[in-house]
Design a protein around this motif. Structure first.
Motif, PDB file in Angstrom:
ATOM      1  N   ILE A 113       8.353  17.736-103.222  1.00  0.00           N
ATOM      2  CA  ILE A 113       7.307  16.787-103.051  1.00  0.00           C
ATOM      3  C   ILE A 113       6.653  16.849-104.394  1.00  0.00           C
ATOM      4  CG2 ILE A 113       5.636  15.837-101.756  1.00  0.00           C
ATOM      5  CD1 ILE A 113       7.467  16.275 -99.849  1.00  0.00           C
ATOM      6  N   ALA A 114       6.532  15.640-105.166  1.00  0.00           N
ATOM      7  CA  ALA A 114       5.612  15.399-106.073  1.00  0.00           C
ATOM      8  C   ALA A 114       4.221  15.304-105.471  1.00  0.00           C
ATOM      9  CB  ALA A 114       6.141  14.308-106.892  1.00  0.00           C
ATOM     10  N   PRO A 115       3.287  15.809-106.013  1.00  0.00           N
ATOM     11  CA  PRO A 115       1.864  15.861-105.659  1.00  0.00           C
ATOM     12  C   PRO A 115       1.207  14.371-105.314  1.00  0.00           C
ATOM     13  CG  PRO A 115       1.766  16.552-108.032  1.00  0.00           C
ATOM     14  CD  PRO A 115       3.095  16.725-107.450  1.00  0.00           C
ATOM     15  N   GLU A 116       1.801  13.485-106.043  1.00  0.00           N
ATOM     16  CA  GLU A 116       1.129  11.955-105.841  1.00  0.00           C
ATOM     17  C   GLU A 116       1.757  11.576-104.471  1.00  0.00           C
ATOM     18  OE1 GLU A 116       3.468  12.416-108.346  1.00  0.00           O
ATOM     19  OE2 GLU A 116       5.049  11.237-107.765  1.00  0.00           O
ATOM     20  N   ARG A 117       2.703  11.984-104.066  1.00  0.00           N
ATOM     21  CA  ARG A 117       3.259  11.537-102.786  1.00  0.00           C
ATOM     22  C   ARG A 117       2.082  11.916-101.643  1.00  0.00           C
ATOM     23  NH1 ARG A 117       6.618   8.016-101.806  1.00  0.00           N
ATOM     24  NH2 ARG A 117       5.628   7.387-103.482  1.00  0.00           N
ATOM     25  N   LEU A 118       1.403  13.071-101.857  1.00  0.00           N
ATOM     26  CA  LEU A 118       0.594  13.403-100.786  1.00  0.00           C
ATOM     27  C   LEU A 118      -0.503  12.168-100.311  1.00  0.00           C
ATOM     28  CD1 LEU A 118       0.034  16.924-101.815  1.00  0.00           C
ATOM     29  CD2 LEU A 118       1.609  16.133 -99.805  1.00  0.00           C
ATOM     30  N   ARG A 119      -0.613  11.394-101.247  1.00  0.00           N
ATOM     31  CA  ARG A 119      -1.636  10.080-101.174  1.00  0.00           C
ATOM     32  C   ARG A 119      -1.209   9.515 -99.898  1.00  0.00           C
ATOM     33  NH1 ARG A 119      -1.264   7.779-107.152  1.00  0.00           N
ATOM     34  NH2 ARG A 119      -1.462   9.790-108.218  1.00  0.00           N
ATOM     35  N   LYS A 120       0.070   9.366 -99.622  1.00  0.00           N
ATOM     36  CA  LYS A 120       0.619   8.507 -98.456  1.00  0.00           C
ATOM     37  C   LYS A 120       0.288   9.504 -97.116  1.00  0.00           C
ATOM     38  CE  LYS A 120       3.888   6.116 -98.066  1.00  0.00           C
ATOM     39  NZ  LYS A 120       5.275   5.416 -97.843  1.00  0.00           N
ATOM     40  N   ALA A 121      -0.594   8.632 -96.592  1.00  0.00           N
ATOM     41  CA  ALA A 121      -0.954   9.535 -95.212  1.00  0.00           C
ATOM     42  C   ALA A 121       0.419   9.715 -94.266  1.00  0.00           C
ATOM     43  CB  ALA A 121      -1.935   8.903 -94.430  1.00  0.00           C
ATOM     44  N   SER A 122       1.215   8.564 -94.347  1.00  0.00           N
ATOM     45  CA  SER A 122       2.374   8.662 -93.454  1.00  0.00           C
ATOM     46  C   SER A 122       3.341   9.803 -93.750  1.00  0.00           C
ATOM     47  CB  SER A 122       3.010   7.320 -93.657  1.00  0.00           C
ATOM     48  OG  SER A 122       3.505   7.085 -95.025  1.00  0.00           O
ATOM     49  N   LEU A 123       3.191  10.108 -94.916  1.00  0.00           N
ATOM     50  CA  LEU A 123       4.183  11.418 -95.701  1.00  0.00           C
ATOM     51  C   LEU A 123       3.599  12.529 -94.882  1.00  0.00           C
ATOM     52  CD1 LEU A 123       6.882  12.571 -96.818  1.00  0.00           C
ATOM     53  CD2 LEU A 123       5.272  12.680 -99.005  1.00  0.00           C
ATOM     54  N   VAL A 124       2.366  12.655 -95.041  1.00  0.00           N
ATOM     55  CA  VAL A 124       1.789  14.136 -94.566  1.00  0.00           C
ATOM     56  C   VAL A 124       2.033  14.286 -93.239  1.00  0.00           C
ATOM     57  CG1 VAL A 124      -0.329  15.163 -94.456  1.00  0.00           C
ATOM     58  CG2 VAL A 124       0.168  13.926 -96.578  1.00  0.00           C
ATOM     59  N   SER A 125       1.961  13.144 -92.442  1.00  0.00           N
ATOM     60  CA  SER A 125       2.032  13.042 -91.020  1.00  0.00           C
ATOM     61  C   SER A 125       3.465  13.495 -90.687  1.00  0.00           C
ATOM     62  CB  SER A 125       1.240  12.066 -90.105  1.00  0.00           C
ATOM     63  OG  SER A 125       1.939  10.839 -90.567  1.00  0.00           O
ATOM     64  N   ASP A 149      -4.412  22.254-117.166  1.00  0.00           N
ATOM     65  CA  ASP A 149      -3.348  21.420-116.806  1.00  0.00           C
ATOM     66  C   ASP A 149      -3.661  20.690-115.396  1.00  0.00           C
ATOM     67  OD1 ASP A 149      -0.983  20.288-117.342  1.00  0.00           O
ATOM     68  OD2 ASP A 149       0.196  21.718-116.682  1.00  0.00           O
ATOM     69  N   PHE A 150      -5.143  20.515-115.234  1.00  0.00           N
ATOM     70  CA  PHE A 150      -5.725  19.936-114.040  1.00  0.00           C
ATOM     71  C   PHE A 150      -5.021  18.906-113.606  1.00  0.00           C
ATOM     72  CE2 PHE A 150      -8.985  17.380-111.830  1.00  0.00           C
ATOM     73  CZ  PHE A 150      -9.006  18.091-110.620  1.00  0.00           C
ATOM     74  N   ARG A 151      -4.573  18.480-112.361  1.00  0.00           N
ATOM     75  CA  ARG A 151      -4.158  17.305-111.960  1.00  0.00           C
ATOM     76  C   ARG A 151      -4.726  17.073-110.589  1.00  0.00           C
ATOM     77  NH1 ARG A 151       1.829  16.715-113.684  1.00  0.00           N
ATOM     78  NH2 ARG A 151       1.852  17.972-115.221  1.00  0.00           N
ATOM     79  N   PRO A 152      -5.713  15.872-110.313  1.00  0.00           N
ATOM     80  CA  PRO A 152      -6.417  15.692-109.502  1.00  0.00           C
ATOM     81  C   PRO A 152      -5.585  15.577-108.141  1.00  0.00           C
ATOM     82  CG  PRO A 152      -7.086  14.040-111.239  1.00  0.00           C
ATOM     83  CD  PRO A 152      -5.661  14.938-111.631  1.00  0.00           C
ATOM     84  N   ASP A 153      -4.290  15.235-108.179  1.00  0.00           N
ATOM     85  CA  ASP A 153      -3.725  14.974-106.858  1.00  0.00           C
ATOM     86  C   ASP A 153      -3.595  16.419-106.195  1.00  0.00           C
ATOM     87  OD1 ASP A 153      -3.032  12.393-106.509  1.00  0.00           O
ATOM     88  OD2 ASP A 153      -1.477  12.294-107.865  1.00  0.00           O
ATOM     89  N   TYR A 154      -3.655  17.312-106.937  1.00  0.00           N
ATOM     90  CA  TYR A 154      -3.613  18.842-106.517  1.00  0.00           C
ATOM     91  C   TYR A 154      -4.694  19.027-105.512  1.00  0.00           C
ATOM     92  CZ  TYR A 154       0.789  21.061-108.303  1.00  0.00           C
ATOM     93  OH  TYR A 154       2.119  21.534-108.699  1.00  0.00           O
ATOM     94  N   LEU A 155      -5.634  18.486-105.736  1.00  0.00           N
ATOM     95  CA  LEU A 155      -6.776  18.686-104.743  1.00  0.00           C
ATOM     96  C   LEU A 155      -6.479  18.211-103.189  1.00  0.00           C
ATOM     97  CD1 LEU A 155      -9.827  17.520-107.099  1.00  0.00           C
ATOM     98  CD2 LEU A 155      -9.146  20.050-106.291  1.00  0.00           C
ATOM     99  N   ARG A 156      -5.648  17.281-103.298  1.00  0.00           N
ATOM    100  CA  ARG A 156      -4.883  17.050-101.919  1.00  0.00           C
ATOM    101  C   ARG A 156      -4.207  17.901-100.974  1.00  0.00           C
ATOM    102  NH1 ARG A 156      -5.471  11.474-101.830  1.00  0.00           N
ATOM    103  NH2 ARG A 156      -6.006  10.598-103.924  1.00  0.00           N
TER     104      ARG A 156
END
Ligand code: ADP
Ligand code: ZN
Length: 638
Positions: A113-125, A149-156
């Motif tokens: 999973i690419a980290p930006e995919r985690l923005r989608k709640a439907s994928l997480v569920s 190399d900080f990526r904000p999406d990683y905080l999810r």
């Protein structure tokens, strides 16, 4: 039931695990542990998640930011008959939906999973419903706001882990200092007490490391070209490839042109090029129709030519992590390779401007704490440049890989200089004179007992005698003036080398003070012989042309001068405070001025080493204070 080794051979075609892979995989599979693996790129980390994913029942999840690599790995897993796929925003809508449907049906044993995919709640569920037995986070240092190399999406990811509830979690990274490791564990809620940390393989014995200090960019370029020729041979039939890293786009182009002129198949690469052109350069380098690339740090992710014989930096990169990652692209085939870093004092200003640009750049304002951290990481790199001890050990120590330090590798420039002395001494001994100087400096550290910082200690060893030095109690030390025959800046440089060689350490906190490590104490007592090179004699000589005059001047002459300088610095501070309408201590403390007056820094970088001079103060008052010092230290000719 086949053993793990049999499964490894059967599924991955590999004869056996590396010992550290086995340690990580056993901890995950048998003990359901949280595991953090820190190993260099190309070391074999991906097996640590691919293997468990194939033996566990259910769908395991790997979070990774490198889409090109995911694509590659998925393909080779599929080739071996392993059901794997990846989800990333580069896929079109239909393809994504198709993959998600198969995922929901439990079709895959491994999904990237690419980290930006985690923005989608439907994928997480959807993932949560699958109850994955195992989640791996690759490039885990991207979660660290302190990392390069900080990526904000990683905080999810922390939240996603909570929703997915896997029994096993693996975090992998190639670059993590102890601070970054700590942050990874914290943000992924991996308890320190029950997490297995596997830290391996930073030593790269086939890599010959060398540092050269030089301020002329034209000379640096010339030396880089020479290094490429030494490593690859004839441009018409080169043995392998080379990368030259430069700090600016323009510099990549100028340097590439110079190499082409010498007959090399060479092209520049930087983020300002058209994406198609960048792709073309990467492909040409990969298929060997290009032998040398001159690049900014935009070049590198996913380069895996094993026959890179030489990586030269003609400007200092931003941190040791970055340097190690870039130089580590050389010699992946295990054959000898050369890493040359050419740096000089002009790199300090260059890096500061870069950081300032990133403060005010398009991405909006950067947190000043973050900026300070980045500056400190750069200072660590410059300590590497200055170090008089083994380069490999320096890096291993920096990454906390103490177990692997080599006690002098024998194949870096410093070790070669130390070992090359053929005057009958044991190869790792300093000359008696140098050894005594080191012991004197260590004795100075021991006597200091936390009273002051490095700059004041250097002043005291030199014998500076000012009102302030007296107030700090430094003139009463038995080591006061013990090194009066050496310039203060030289003593300062020596103290820094003692730190990089881990003989001296600094306390944590706002006012770091030096103290002796166990090894430093043993060295002071003469039980250990120090394996360092003392700074070159030229350091700290005010003017190369008239060194004799300074030496012959009675040392008492320094005293009124230091006093003068202190008063002048105070006057400058008063004026700055009035201009800004702030109290004088906001500009800086008296103690800081005393240290400036005694250390007499000549660059912002040296000023930074003075107590209480953080990046914010350097920004606001650095130039002003330096100008005052310069006016006294180098008076204008009459
Ligand atoms: P990383 O993920 O750490 O960057 P990779 O997992 O891509 O590194 O591995 C790099 C190379 O090492 C691959 O070609 C892989 O096949 C090889 N490799 C990994 N583990 C082993 C092993 N146990 N024995 C032999 N080769 C291995
Ligand atoms: Zn060495």
């Amino acid at each position: 039931m086949p053993t793990r080794d049999e499964q490894l051979t059967e599924r991955f075609g590999l004869p056996s695990f590396y010992p550290w892979q086995r340690e990580a995989i056993d901890a995950l599979l048998d003990d359901h542990r949280r595991v953090l693996v820190v190993a260099p790129t190309g070391g074999g980390k991906s097996l640590c998640y691919q293997f468990p994913a194939t033996v566990l029942r259910g769908t395991s999840v790997v979070i990774s930011p490198l889409i090109a690599l995911m694509d590659d790995q998925v393909r080779s897993l599929n080739d071996r008959g392993i059901e794997a796929t990846y989800l990333a925003s580069t896929l079109d809508f239909d393809e994504l939906r198709r993959r998600e449907e198969r995922l929901a049906a439990g079709h895959y044993c491994l999904v990237y999973i690419a980290p930006e995919r985690l923005r989608k709640a439907s994928l997480v569920s959807l993932l949560a419903r699958l109850r994955p037995p195992f989640v791996a986070i690759d490039e885990a240092h991207c979660i660290s706001q302190w990392g390069h190399d900080f990526r904000p999406d990683y905080l999810r990811i922390g939240e996603a882990l909570e929703a997915l509830g896997p029994t096993r979690v693996l975090a992998c990274t190639a670059t993590a200092t102890p601070a970054v490791r700590h942050e990874i564990l914290e943000r992924l809620a991996m308890p320190v007490a029950t997490t297995t940390v596997v830290l391996r393989g930073f030593a790269r014995p086939n890599l010959h490391l060398e540092v050269e200090e030089n301020d002329s960019m034209a000379t640096r370029r010339g030396h880089a070209i020479r290094a490429v020729a030494q490593a690859l041979g004839d441009p018409n039939s080169p043995g392998g490839a080379a990368i030259i890293y430069a700090g600016t786009r323009r510099n990549t182009e100028t340097t590439a042109a110079a190499l082409r002129e010498k007959g090399w198949r060479c092209r520049p690469y930087h983020a300002g090029l058209d994406p198609a052109l960048r792709e073309e350069v990467s492909a040409a380098f990969a298929d060997r129709s290009l032998d040398v690339v001159v690049a900014t740090n935009a070049f590198g992710m996913g380069i895996d030519r094993p026959d890179i014989r030489c990586v030269v930096h003609i400007q200092a990169p931003g941190s040791i992590e970055q340097y190690y990652q870039e130089v580590g692209r050389a010699g992946r085939d295990g054959q000898p390779a050369h890493g040359l870093l050419i740096s000089g004092s002009s790199d300090f200003g260059f890096r500061r401007r870069l950081l300032e640009l990133s403060h005010t750049g398009e991405q909006g304002s950067v947190d000043p704490v973050h900026a300070k951290h980045q500056w400190n990481m750069f200072l660590d790199l410059m300590r590497y440049v200055e170090a008089g001890s083994c380069r490999h050990d320096f890096i291993l120590r920096y990454f906390g890989d103490e177990r692997e330090t080599l006690g002098g590798c024998g194949h870096c420039d410093v070790c070669e200089e130390l070992d090359g002395r053929d005057d009958g001494r044991r190869s790792d001994d300093l000359s008696e004179e140098d050894a005594i100087v080191v012991q004197k400096a260590l004795a100075g550290v021991a006597r200091l007992r936390g009273r002051a910082g490095l700059a004041a200690l250097a002043a005291s060893l030199h014998g500076a005698d000012t009102e302030r030095m007296r107030q700090l109690g430094l003139t009463r030390l038995s080591t006061h003036g013990l090194m009066s025959d050496r310039p203060q800046r030289w003593i300062m440089a020596l103290l820094r080398r003692l730190m990089t060689a881990a003989l001296v350490d600094l306390t944590a906190g706002d006012y770091p003070v030096p103290f002796l490590t166990a090894e430093g104490r043993a060295t002071m007592m003469g039980e250990l012989s120090p394996r360092i090179i003392v700074p070159p004699e030229r350091v700290g000589r005010a003017r190369p042309k008239r060194p004799a005059r300074r030496k012959q001047a009675p040392s008492g002459l320094d005293k009124p001068r230091d006093g003068d300088l202190f008063e002048q610095l105070r006057a400058a501070r008063r004026q700055a405070a009035e201009e800004r309408g702030v109290p004088a201590y906001v500009v800086c403390h008296d103690r800081t001025l005393v240290e400036i007056a005694t250390a007499r820094p000549t660059s912002l970088a040296e000023l930074e080493l003075v107590h209480g001079m953080g990046p914010a103060r350097i920004d606001a008052y650095g130039d002003l204070l330096l100008a005052v010092v310069r006016a006294v230290v180098e008076p204008a000719p009459p």
